[in-house]
Scaffold this motif. Structure first.
Motif, PDB file in Angstrom:
ATOM      1  N   PRO A  18      -0.937 -66.518 -19.020  1.00  0.00           N
ATOM      2  CA  PRO A  18      -2.323 -66.856 -19.363  1.00  0.00           C
ATOM      3  C   PRO A  18      -2.605 -68.368 -19.382  1.00  0.00           C
ATOM      4  O   PRO A  18      -3.659 -68.800 -18.925  1.00  0.00           O
ATOM      5  CB  PRO A  18      -2.493 -66.254 -20.759  1.00  0.00           C
ATOM      6  N   ALA A  19      -1.654 -69.164 -19.873  1.00  0.00           N
ATOM      7  CA  ALA A  19      -1.900 -70.613 -19.943  1.00  0.00           C
ATOM      8  C   ALA A  19      -1.954 -71.213 -18.540  1.00  0.00           C
ATOM      9  O   ALA A  19      -2.879 -71.951 -18.197  1.00  0.00           O
ATOM     10  CB  ALA A  19      -0.819 -71.296 -20.781  1.00  0.00           C
ATOM     11  N   ASP A  38       5.628 -69.362 -10.072  1.00  0.00           N
ATOM     12  CA  ASP A  38       6.159 -68.535 -11.159  1.00  0.00           C
ATOM     13  C   ASP A  38       7.473 -67.929 -10.692  1.00  0.00           C
ATOM     14  O   ASP A  38       7.589 -67.479  -9.553  1.00  0.00           O
ATOM     15  CB  ASP A  38       5.178 -67.429 -11.542  1.00  0.00           C
ATOM     16  N   LYS A  39       8.451 -67.897 -11.568  1.00  0.00           N
ATOM     17  CA  LYS A  39       9.761 -67.398 -11.149  1.00  0.00           C
ATOM     18  C   LYS A  39       9.759 -65.888 -10.939  1.00  0.00           C
ATOM     19  O   LYS A  39      10.616 -65.354 -10.264  1.00  0.00           O
ATOM     20  CB  LYS A  39      10.837 -67.818 -12.144  1.00  0.00           C
ATOM     21  N   ARG A  40       8.799 -65.201 -11.539  1.00  0.00           N
ATOM     22  CA  ARG A  40       8.760 -63.744 -11.372  1.00  0.00           C
ATOM     23  C   ARG A  40       8.033 -63.375 -10.085  1.00  0.00           C
ATOM     24  O   ARG A  40       7.085 -64.026  -9.690  1.00  0.00           O
ATOM     25  CB  ARG A  40       7.982 -63.105 -12.506  1.00  0.00           C
ATOM     26  N   ALA A  49       0.442 -59.348 -24.624  1.00  0.00           N
ATOM     27  CA  ALA A  49      -0.673 -59.664 -25.511  1.00  0.00           C
ATOM     28  C   ALA A  49      -1.884 -58.824 -25.153  1.00  0.00           C
ATOM     29  O   ALA A  49      -2.065 -58.432 -24.007  1.00  0.00           O
ATOM     30  CB  ALA A  49      -1.018 -61.143 -25.367  1.00  0.00           C
ATOM     31  N   ASP A  50      -2.727 -58.588 -26.144  1.00  0.00           N
ATOM     32  CA  ASP A  50      -3.912 -57.802 -25.831  1.00  0.00           C
ATOM     33  C   ASP A  50      -5.165 -58.268 -26.565  1.00  0.00           C
ATOM     34  O   ASP A  50      -6.261 -58.021 -26.108  1.00  0.00           O
ATOM     35  CB  ASP A  50      -3.670 -56.316 -26.103  1.00  0.00           C
ATOM     36  N   GLN A 113      -2.746 -57.823 -21.253  1.00  0.00           N
ATOM     37  CA  GLN A 113      -2.548 -59.111 -20.590  1.00  0.00           C
ATOM     38  C   GLN A 113      -2.583 -59.008 -19.065  1.00  0.00           C
ATOM     39  O   GLN A 113      -3.037 -59.920 -18.383  1.00  0.00           O
ATOM     40  CB  GLN A 113      -1.206 -59.680 -21.066  1.00  0.00           C
ATOM     41  N   ARG A 187      10.990 -59.914 -21.256  1.00  0.00           N
ATOM     42  CA  ARG A 187      10.156 -61.076 -21.539  1.00  0.00           C
ATOM     43  C   ARG A 187      10.264 -61.478 -22.997  1.00  0.00           C
ATOM     44  O   ARG A 187       9.619 -62.397 -23.447  1.00  0.00           O
ATOM     45  CB  ARG A 187       8.709 -60.744 -21.208  1.00  0.00           C
ATOM     46  N   GLU A 196      17.024 -69.642 -15.971  1.00  0.00           N
ATOM     47  CA  GLU A 196      16.888 -70.335 -14.692  1.00  0.00           C
ATOM     48  C   GLU A 196      18.245 -70.613 -14.050  1.00  0.00           C
ATOM     49  O   GLU A 196      18.416 -70.427 -12.848  1.00  0.00           O
ATOM     50  CB  GLU A 196      16.146 -71.659 -14.889  1.00  0.00           C
ATOM     51  N   TYR A 286       2.473 -52.284 -34.431  1.00  0.00           N
ATOM     52  CA  TYR A 286       3.394 -53.398 -34.697  1.00  0.00           C
ATOM     53  C   TYR A 286       4.163 -53.063 -35.968  1.00  0.00           C
ATOM     54  O   TYR A 286       3.537 -52.840 -37.008  1.00  0.00           O
ATOM     55  CB  TYR A 286       2.616 -54.690 -34.973  1.00  0.00           C
ATOM     56  N   ASP A 355       2.861 -71.032 -25.012  1.00  0.00           N
ATOM     57  CA  ASP A 355       4.083 -70.722 -25.746  1.00  0.00           C
ATOM     58  C   ASP A 355       5.151 -71.794 -25.555  1.00  0.00           C
ATOM     59  O   ASP A 355       6.076 -71.883 -26.360  1.00  0.00           O
ATOM     60  CB  ASP A 355       4.643 -69.374 -25.285  1.00  0.00           C
ATOM     61  N   GLY A 365      -2.618 -61.914 -33.453  1.00  0.00           N
ATOM     62  CA  GLY A 365      -3.174 -61.858 -32.107  1.00  0.00           C
ATOM     63  C   GLY A 365      -3.639 -63.212 -31.590  1.00  0.00           C
ATOM     64  O   GLY A 365      -4.679 -63.332 -30.958  1.00  0.00           O
ATOM     65  N   GLY A 367      -1.447 -65.778 -29.938  1.00  0.00           N
ATOM     66  CA  GLY A 367      -0.645 -66.494 -28.936  1.00  0.00           C
ATOM     67  C   GLY A 367      -1.344 -66.695 -27.610  1.00  0.00           C
ATOM     68  O   GLY A 367      -1.465 -67.818 -27.122  1.00  0.00           O
ATOM     69  N   MET A 368      -1.795 -65.611 -27.042  1.00  0.00           N
ATOM     70  CA  MET A 368      -2.417 -65.732 -25.728  1.00  0.00           C
ATOM     71  C   MET A 368      -3.704 -66.552 -25.820  1.00  0.00           C
ATOM     72  O   MET A 368      -3.993 -67.372 -24.946  1.00  0.00           O
ATOM     73  CB  MET A 368      -2.719 -64.331 -25.192  1.00  0.00           C
TER      74      MET A 368
HETATM   75  P1  FAD Z   1       3.832 -66.612 -20.847  1.00  0.00           P
HETATM   76  O1  FAD Z   1       2.836 -65.525 -20.916  1.00  0.00           O
HETATM   77  O2  FAD Z   1       5.184 -66.372 -21.395  1.00  0.00           O
HETATM   78  O3  FAD Z   1       3.932 -67.019 -19.334  1.00  0.00           O
HETATM   79  C1  FAD Z   1       4.950 -67.858 -18.856  1.00  0.00           C
HETATM   80  C2  FAD Z   1       5.083 -67.653 -17.363  1.00  0.00           C
HETATM   81  O4  FAD Z   1       5.965 -68.626 -16.862  1.00  0.00           O
HETATM   82  C3  FAD Z   1       5.661 -66.296 -16.998  1.00  0.00           C
HETATM   83  O5  FAD Z   1       4.887 -65.709 -15.986  1.00  0.00           O
HETATM   84  C4  FAD Z   1       7.068 -66.623 -16.541  1.00  0.00           C
HETATM   85  O6  FAD Z   1       7.520 -65.751 -15.516  1.00  0.00           O
HETATM   86  C5  FAD Z   1       6.901 -68.021 -16.004  1.00  0.00           C
HETATM   87  N1  FAD Z   1       8.120 -68.818 -16.059  1.00  0.00           N
HETATM   88  C6  FAD Z   1       8.987 -68.925 -17.084  1.00  0.00           C
HETATM   89  N2  FAD Z   1       9.960 -69.784 -16.770  1.00  0.00           N
HETATM   90  C7  FAD Z   1       9.702 -70.240 -15.525  1.00  0.00           C
HETATM   91  C8  FAD Z   1      10.335 -71.141 -14.663  1.00  0.00           C
HETATM   92  N3  FAD Z   1      11.453 -71.770 -15.013  1.00  0.00           N
HETATM   93  N4  FAD Z   1       9.801 -71.350 -13.445  1.00  0.00           N
HETATM   94  C9  FAD Z   1       8.677 -70.729 -13.058  1.00  0.00           C
HETATM   95  N5  FAD Z   1       8.038 -69.865 -13.842  1.00  0.00           N
HETATM   96  C10 FAD Z   1       8.534 -69.624 -15.064  1.00  0.00           C
HETATM   97  N6  FAD Z   1      -0.913 -63.001 -28.007  1.00  0.00           N
HETATM   98  C11 FAD Z   1      -2.201 -62.762 -28.339  1.00  0.00           C
HETATM   99  O7  FAD Z   1      -3.035 -63.655 -28.256  1.00  0.00           O
HETATM  100  N7  FAD Z   1      -2.597 -61.551 -28.770  1.00  0.00           N
HETATM  101  C12 FAD Z   1      -1.736 -60.524 -28.895  1.00  0.00           C
HETATM  102  O8  FAD Z   1      -2.121 -59.432 -29.269  1.00  0.00           O
HETATM  103  C13 FAD Z   1      -0.380 -60.739 -28.546  1.00  0.00           C
HETATM  104  N8  FAD Z   1       0.516 -59.748 -28.583  1.00  0.00           N
HETATM  105  C14 FAD Z   1       1.777 -59.966 -28.115  1.00  0.00           C
HETATM  106  C15 FAD Z   1       2.634 -58.931 -28.098  1.00  0.00           C
HETATM  107  C16 FAD Z   1       3.914 -59.100 -27.630  1.00  0.00           C
HETATM  108  C17 FAD Z   1       4.800 -57.943 -27.640  1.00  0.00           C
HETATM  109  C18 FAD Z   1       4.348 -60.357 -27.157  1.00  0.00           C
HETATM  110  C19 FAD Z   1       5.746 -60.539 -26.620  1.00  0.00           C
HETATM  111  C20 FAD Z   1       3.502 -61.400 -27.181  1.00  0.00           C
HETATM  112  C21 FAD Z   1       2.196 -61.215 -27.674  1.00  0.00           C
HETATM  113  N9  FAD Z   1       1.301 -62.244 -27.704  1.00  0.00           N
HETATM  114  C22 FAD Z   1       0.002 -62.021 -28.095  1.00  0.00           C
HETATM  115  C23 FAD Z   1       1.718 -63.556 -27.279  1.00  0.00           C
HETATM  116  C24 FAD Z   1       1.360 -63.807 -25.854  1.00  0.00           C
HETATM  117  O9  FAD Z   1       1.926 -62.873 -24.963  1.00  0.00           O
HETATM  118  C25 FAD Z   1       1.832 -65.178 -25.476  1.00  0.00           C
HETATM  119  O10 FAD Z   1       1.465 -66.078 -26.492  1.00  0.00           O
HETATM  120  C26 FAD Z   1       1.196 -65.612 -24.179  1.00  0.00           C
HETATM  121  O11 FAD Z   1       1.588 -64.770 -23.128  1.00  0.00           O
HETATM  122  C27 FAD Z   1       1.580 -67.039 -23.875  1.00  0.00           C
HETATM  123  O12 FAD Z   1       1.086 -67.398 -22.640  1.00  0.00           O
HETATM  124  P2  FAD Z   1       1.841 -68.484 -21.787  1.00  0.00           P
HETATM  125  O13 FAD Z   1       1.091 -68.536 -20.503  1.00  0.00           O
HETATM  126  O14 FAD Z   1       2.000 -69.714 -22.585  1.00  0.00           O
HETATM  127  O15 FAD Z   1       3.306 -67.938 -21.555  1.00  0.00           O
END
Ligand code: FAD
Length: 684
Positions: A18-19, A38-40, A49-50, A113, A187, A196, A286, A355, A365, A367-368
């Motif tokens: 999401p970020a 993205d590595k995936r 997240a939802d 998400q 994840r 990595e 949860y 994150d 809720g 993080g995202m």
């Molecule tokens: P991420 O979503 O972790 O994305 C990181 C991306 O970077 C991934 O696609 C990954 O593949 C990629 N990546 C990682 N390392 C590398 C690398 N070395 N090279 C290239 N790519 C890489 N948040 C909410 O707001 N509401 C909720 O209800 C909520 N519920 C959640 C429930 C669960 C079970 C979990 C695990 C999390 C929840 N969260 C929730 C938190 C939320 O998922 C995260 O805060 C959010 O996804 C963070 O976004 P991000 O983009 O910072 O990181």
């Protein structure tokens, strides 16, 4: 340096969660050359997240896809609290609104998400005309910053080598559970399996799969275990471990009456459960897992975590009600402490967001939402700096603004987690237990924070207010001194001109009518995320001769050849291409005439398309949607009005009288990369 083919890019985004997608979206909307890796090899399809706060929906709306989320999501209107009675049996003790009424035109919703990432991808494709696409199965191997070049606007001081993985290498392994349900453990932070180094080692036998990228700016959005953060040598500070939490997405078969409400259930002895009603008949549970505890290294034995363990824990908490399911969509377990990164950037050239710089429990809720909002704050700044429109020192405000929010979030989560996880107090003398009154109180107060609407950015060149008014949060982060300091007294006077639009907070939304066609709009709908600053002219009672004279004088200054507006507009470009001027007046719509009563600069003429009918609005009653009472709600005097400058991310940056054109000029001089002499020379 020099690995494989070499290329330059303005902005490299690492991670497409999401970020990262929010950052990419800004690049698409601002027309900046960017790459996203993205590595995936696949995006998230279910789970994760939802919850979406109202502020996130306002942001989605500004990008153009709020309606998609709103339509598909499950809407959460009420929170029910369940606690043990004196007999130890759980009962509903309270109901509170999920979103504080009147806060926003949106309320809190849930949609998973994967869908949110889909909305972003479609949006990025549309606005970049296919130019920005997520490159999957690509990860960075090294990152260096050439310090001798960091102050050169034209340079590409960050060098990143990239490794391209094969499809198989980039596919995360799933834990095979009895139910064959896809799980999110890969994840989760309980495993380190696909770090990595492992991925690179696995792929190192392959040749010709590396490349070197020189970037002006890098944004690391690579999640809680951020490679970018580690490459910069930064660490998260705070509490590393928490309890282990289990998450299940199921279609529940139950006699529990509130299963379609958001519920916080505290059982007498068996722990706590949070219920989040979801789209497609699903419900997310949860649960804190008491059976599985971290070992000495802080890691838990993942083989012990199954959907069944999580589910049995939920059954105990919700008893005597019955709970069962046939369909489970997704499950995971995770363990998250409350931690914040000390630094959010390196040399204002490499940034960390989401994150990667803050981790905390997902119970509230947040993080995202906060992760996306980091990049909603950062993306336009990087985009406009890369385009040469705003000064590079504006990038300092990313850390000063967002680290404070992250710290507030961690403090909130710490408090909330303790109250949520604690055993309910049996009576007032039970000091070890958690008072349910205190929990309800924290929940209600937390709701404002959790809406994302309490964010109040401190003083800087972008937020012209006195430092005093900006002090909040942990207090340890100093505001950035603005070029033009505002004293407390002067600031109070300015703020009094629009008491409902606090400087530093997002521009709230009330309905106004288009002067030309009488259509009602939520004013925020006009504040699109297109990288433009806005000057909102509250023209007041334009039918009064003296007020009209004030507006005319202001507009004359706006028309003058040597002001910020002219200077920043590239020659040959439309006058609203960098800064858009919008007007809200308070006279009767039917007594007012767009062309007669309003100076042309407020509805500019284009020789090909005529007058711009979409810039002047009126605070008046509509045929079908009532009166928005915008002046009253914004706290602006209906006769005299005022002027407000708004940032591209909708935050109020400056307020002044119609006479204070020089104040407005100074505000923009502090931000914009104005050409030294003359006007109309700013190429972009
Ligand atoms: P991420 O979503 O972790 O994305 C990181 C991306 O970077 C991934 O696609 C990954 O593949 C990629 N990546 C990682 N390392 C590398 C690398 N070395 N090279 C290239 N790519 C890489 N948040 C909410 O707001 N509401 C909720 O209800 C909520 N519920 C959640 C429930 C669960 C079970 C979990 C695990 C999390 C929840 N969260 C929730 C938190 C939320 O998922 C995260 O805060 C959010 O996804 C963070 O976004 P991000 O983009 O910072 O990181």
């Amino acid at each position: 340096n020099g690995k494989g083919p070499e290329s330059n890019v303005d902005v490299l985004i690492i991670g497409a969660g999401p970020a990262g997608l929010m950052a990419a979206s800004w690049m698409a909307h601002c027309g900046v050359k960017a790459r996203v890796i993205d590595k995936r090899n696949a995006k998230v399809f279910c789970g994760q997240a939802d919850g979406l706060q109202c502020r996130s929906l306002e942001i989605f709306d500004s990008l153009g896809f709020g309606d998609r989320a709103w339509k598909e999501a499950n809407h959460m209107l009420e929170i029910c609290m369940w606690n043990p009675g004196s007999d130890g049996v759980i009962r509903r003790s309270d109901r509170i609104p999920d979103t504080i009424p009147g806060l926003s035109r949106f309320s809190q919703i849930v949609v998973h998400q994967g869908r949110i990432e889909r909305f972003f991808l479609d949006n990025i494709k549309k606005y970049s005309k296919g130019g920005i696409q997520v490159e999957r199965g690509v990860l960075p191997e090294s990152l260096t910053i050439d310090e001798s070049k960091v102050d050169d606007d034209a340079a590409y001081p960050v060098t990143v080598t990239l490794r391209h993985l094969s499809e198989e290498e980039a596919t995360p392994k799933q834990q095979i559970s009895a139910s064959k349900v896809s799980d999110g453990l890969f994840r989760s932070n309980l495993t380190y399996e696909d770090d990595e180094d492992d991925l690179i080692k696995k792929s190192s036998s392959r040749t010709g799969t590396s490349e070197t990228v020189h970037a002006k700016y890098v944004i690391g959005c690579d999640g809680a275990r951020s490679w970018t953060r580690r490459a910069l040598g930064y660490e998260l500070e705070g509490e590393a471990t928490d309890f282990i939490w289990g998450v299940l997405d199921i279609i529940p078969i139950t006699d529990f009456p509130d299963v379609r409400m958001r519920c916080a259930i505290h059982s007498a002895e068996n722990g706590s459960l949070m219920i989040i009603p979801r789209e497609n008949k699903m419900v997310r549970l949860y649960i804190q897992l008491k059976e599985v505890t971290p070992d000495a290294t802080g890691r838990a034995d993942r083989s012990k975590i199954t959907p069944d363990i999580i589910f049995r824990a939920a059954q105990k908490i919700i008893s005597p009600y019955k709970l069962d399911y046939e369909y489970c969509d997704w499950w995971t377990a995770y363990q998250i402490g409350q931690r914040v990164c000390t630094n959010f950037d390196a040399q204002r050239r490499v940034f960390l967001a989401g994150d990667a710089v803050h981790t905390h429990s997902p119970k509230a809720g947040q993080g995202m939402n906060v992760s996306m909002q980091d990049c909603y704050n950062l993306g336009w700044k990087v985009g406009l700096v890369a385009k040469g429109i705003v000064k590079r020192n504006i990038l300092e405000t990313y850390q000063s603004e967002r680290r404070r929010v992250a710290q507030d979030l961690i403090d909130f989560d710490h408090k909330f987690s303790r109250l949520f996880s604690g055993r309910p107090a049996k009576d007032v003398l039970d000091t070890e237990g958690v008072s349910m009154e205190e929990f309800k109180d924290a929940f209600s107060k937390g709701n404002l924070f959790a809406s994302g609407l309490s964010v109040d950015y401190g003083a800087s060149n972008l937020i012209l207010k006195s430092g005093d008014a900006a002090k909040q949060g942990d207090g340890s982060i100093l505001d950035i001194p603005a070029t033009s300091q505002v004293t407390v007294e002067a600031f109070k006077e300015k703020q009094a001109l629009a008491t409902g639009l606090p400087v530093g907070m997002r521009f709230s939304s009330f309905k106004v009518l288009n002067q030309a066609d009488a259509r009602p709009w939520h004013f925020q709908e006009r504040l699109k995320a297109d990288g433009r600053f806005r000057v909102v002219v509250f023209a007041g009672n334009i039918l009064s001769a003296s007020q009209k004279a004030r507006v005319d004088t202001f507009c004359k200054a706006l028309e003058a050849p040597d002001n910020f507006l002219r200077a920043i507009t590239p020659s040959g470009a439309a006058i609203d291409s960098v800064i858009e001027v919008l007007t809200i007046h308070s006279s009767k719509r039917v007594d007012t005439d767009l062309l007669k009563d309003f100076p042309a600069i407020l509805h500019p003429f284009d020789e090909h398309t005529g007058w711009d009918y979409w810039k002047v609005f009126v605070d008046d009653v509509s045929y079908h949607e009532g009166l928005g009472a915008a002046y009253e709600n914004y706290g602006v005097d209906k006769e005299r009005g005022c002027v407000v400058a708004v940032r591209p991310d909708q935050y109020v940056g400056w307020i002044g009288e119609l006479e204070d054109f020089s104040g407005l000029q100074t505000y923009f001089e502090g931000i914009l990369n104005l050409p030294q002499a003359g006007h109309g020379e700013n190429g972009s």
